[in-house]
Design an enzyme around this catalytic site. Structure first.
Site, short mmCIF file in Angstrom:
data_model
loop_
_atom_site.label_atom_id
_atom_site.label_comp_id
_atom_site.label_asym_id
_atom_site.label_seq_id
_atom_site.Cartn_x
_atom_site.Cartn_y
_atom_site.Cartn_z
N ASP A 124 0.87 -1.16 0.00
CA ASP A 124 0.00 0.00 0.00
C ASP A 124 0.91 1.22 0.00
O ASP A 124 2.06 1.17 0.44
CB ASP A 124 -0.95 -0.03 1.21
CG ASP A 124 -2.10 0.95 1.03
OD1 ASP A 124 -2.14 1.67 0.01
OD2 ASP A 124 -2.97 1.01 1.93
N ASP B 211 -7.84 -7.23 1.35
CA ASP B 211 -6.90 -7.32 2.46
C ASP B 211 -7.60 -6.72 3.66
O ASP B 211 -8.48 -5.88 3.50
CB ASP B 211 -5.62 -6.50 2.18
CG ASP B 211 -5.85 -5.02 2.46
OD1 ASP B 211 -6.47 -4.36 1.60
OD2 ASP B 211 -5.45 -4.52 3.52
N1 PRF Z 1 -6.34 4.01 0.22
C1 PRF Z 1 -5.16 3.35 0.43
N2 PRF Z 1 -5.08 2.31 1.26
C2 PRF Z 1 -6.20 1.88 1.88
C3 PRF Z 1 -7.44 2.51 1.70
C4 PRF Z 1 -7.53 3.64 0.82
O1 PRF Z 1 -8.56 4.26 0.60
C5 PRF Z 1 -8.36 1.82 2.51
C6 PRF Z 1 -9.80 2.10 2.66
N3 PRF Z 1 -10.45 1.23 3.50
C7 PRF Z 1 -7.65 0.80 3.14
N4 PRF Z 1 -6.35 0.86 2.75
N5 PRF Z 1 -4.07 3.77 -0.19
#
Ligand code: PRF
Length: 376
Positions: free
Chosen positions: A92, A271
């Site tokens: 992420d 996830d």
């Molecule tokens: N953006 C990013 N990671 C995330 C989310 C998002 O909106 C969410 C939303 N539940 C979880 N992880 N970059």
């Protein structure tokens, strides 16, 4: 990297597919265990691989950048080598952790200035440096830098934020085109749809994201406190628009029921910290509902943790023993519960896949949703 759509469900929008990368095949629908700081909390890599057996796990740019830091990951030869995980990793972008963890942040067009939750130091994330950091971490799938809006969110804020996320996406794409992977294998970008709980914004965002022509697409900004029905409504709007021949990832979702309902709406990847976080609090997910293992009723229940469970802990240990470990606050309790819950989540998505391929997903899903909606 390649995505093959193998089968579409007739009664729902569920699909079964295969993503092939330099680190192997990911069969979808998939649940990706969360390994925030380069460890799936409480689970050895060997148990993860042999017992839970996911094709892909998740790492976090925000956390890994702050600790162990990027120079260490580069010296290690990337996160795969550092943590000794030879299958797929998705990272992420920090576009969520910056908002949820850092207590002091300032969002501007250029990027986000934030304060480390570890030592209070200040840092600046931009779409460009987040791409560079993800090159250094070396995940197979990397996420665009976005802003995840809170719930509820004012319409005008959501709209402005969505447009900024789109401009940030363009910058991410440009930076990736100017740089190369560092470790000799391919990396693909997933852009992220935002737009809060507004259908018109979600549509606009899905169209923009679809047009970016990336390998796969993600849906962000959901599971942030909105009612489940609202989440499903947003997913539905978005999956109507995102290209069918590309994988779709719903970020940070969710309960076993949320996962099945979103698979039915055409999502392929998930996830969530829930299976591991809840495990550490003594909550077990099973096909027949949830168990609070700390409850006194399990004190002298010498039946296996989960007769149907796929991991060795499910039949190796009894409920009474696991309850005892929690009562005594022993590490092993949290470890056992984490392995069980992840095993259950992976079992659930593999079953979903089987039923999609067999053509009876809708019936199976409805029965499972009913069954799992219980407290034991
Ligand atoms: N953006 C990013 N990671 C995330 C989310 C998002 O909106 C969410 C939303 N539940 C979880 N992880 N970059």
């Amino acid at each position: 990297m390649q995505f093959d759509l193998e089968k579409k469900c007739e009664g729902t929008k569920a699909r079964a597919g295969k993503i092939t990368t330099d680190h192997g095949v990911i069969e979808t629908p998939i649940f990706m265990p969360v390994g925030t700081v380069g460890t799936v909390k409480g689970v050895h890599q060997r148990e993860l691989k042999e017992e839970i057996n996911p094709d892909i796990i998740l790492g976090n740019t925000y956390h890994l950048y702050l600790r162990p830091q990027i120079d260490i990951l580069e010296k290690a030869g990337g996160l795969h080598k550092f943590m000794n995980w030879d299958r797929n990793i998705l990272t992420d972008s920090g576009g969520y952790q910056v908002y949820s963890l850092s207590d002091n942040r300032k969002i501007k067009e250029e990027g986000v200035r934030f304060k480390s939750h570890i030592d209070g130091s200040y840092h600046f994330f931009t779409p460009e440096n987040v791409m560079d950091i993800q090159r250094s971490i070396g995940a197979d799938i990397i996420m665009a830098f976005d802003e995840c809006t809170p719930y509820p969110c004012d319409y005008n804020y959501a709209k402005r934020s969505m447009h900024m996320t789109h401009r940030w996406l363009d910058r991410c794409i440009k930076r990736l085109a100017e740089t190369d992977p560092k470790y000799g294998y391919e990396q693909e970008l997933f852009p992220i749809v935002q737009g809060s709980t507004y259908k018109d914004l979600r549509k606009q965002s899905a169209e923009y994201i679809a047009n970016a022509g990336a390998f796969g697409n993600a849906i962000g900004g959901l599971s942030v406190g909105e009612p489940a029905e609202e989440m499903y409504a947003m997913t539905e709007v978005v999956t109507e628009i995102l290209p069918e021949e590309k994988p779709r990832y719903l970020m940070g979702v969710g309960t076993p029921i949320n996962i099945l309902e979103n698979i039915a709406l055409g999502v392929d990847m998930f996830d969530c910290v829930m299976p591991t976080r809840n495990a550490r609090n003594g909550m077990l997910f099973t096909a027949h509902g949830t168990i609070n293992i700390k409850n006194k009723k399990w004190e002298d229940d010498f039946s296996p943790i989960d007769e149907m469970g796929i991991t060795f802990v499910d039949t190796y240990y009894t409920k009474a023993y696991l309850r005892h470990l929690f009562a005594a606050n022993e590490f092993l309790g949290k470890q056992i519960a984490s392995i069980h819950n992840l095993g259950f989540y992976l079992w659930l998505v593999r079953e979903a896949r089987k039923h999609i391929l067999a053509g009876d997903f809708a019936t199976w899903k409805n029965q499972m949703v009913q069954q799992m909606n219980k407290r034991l």
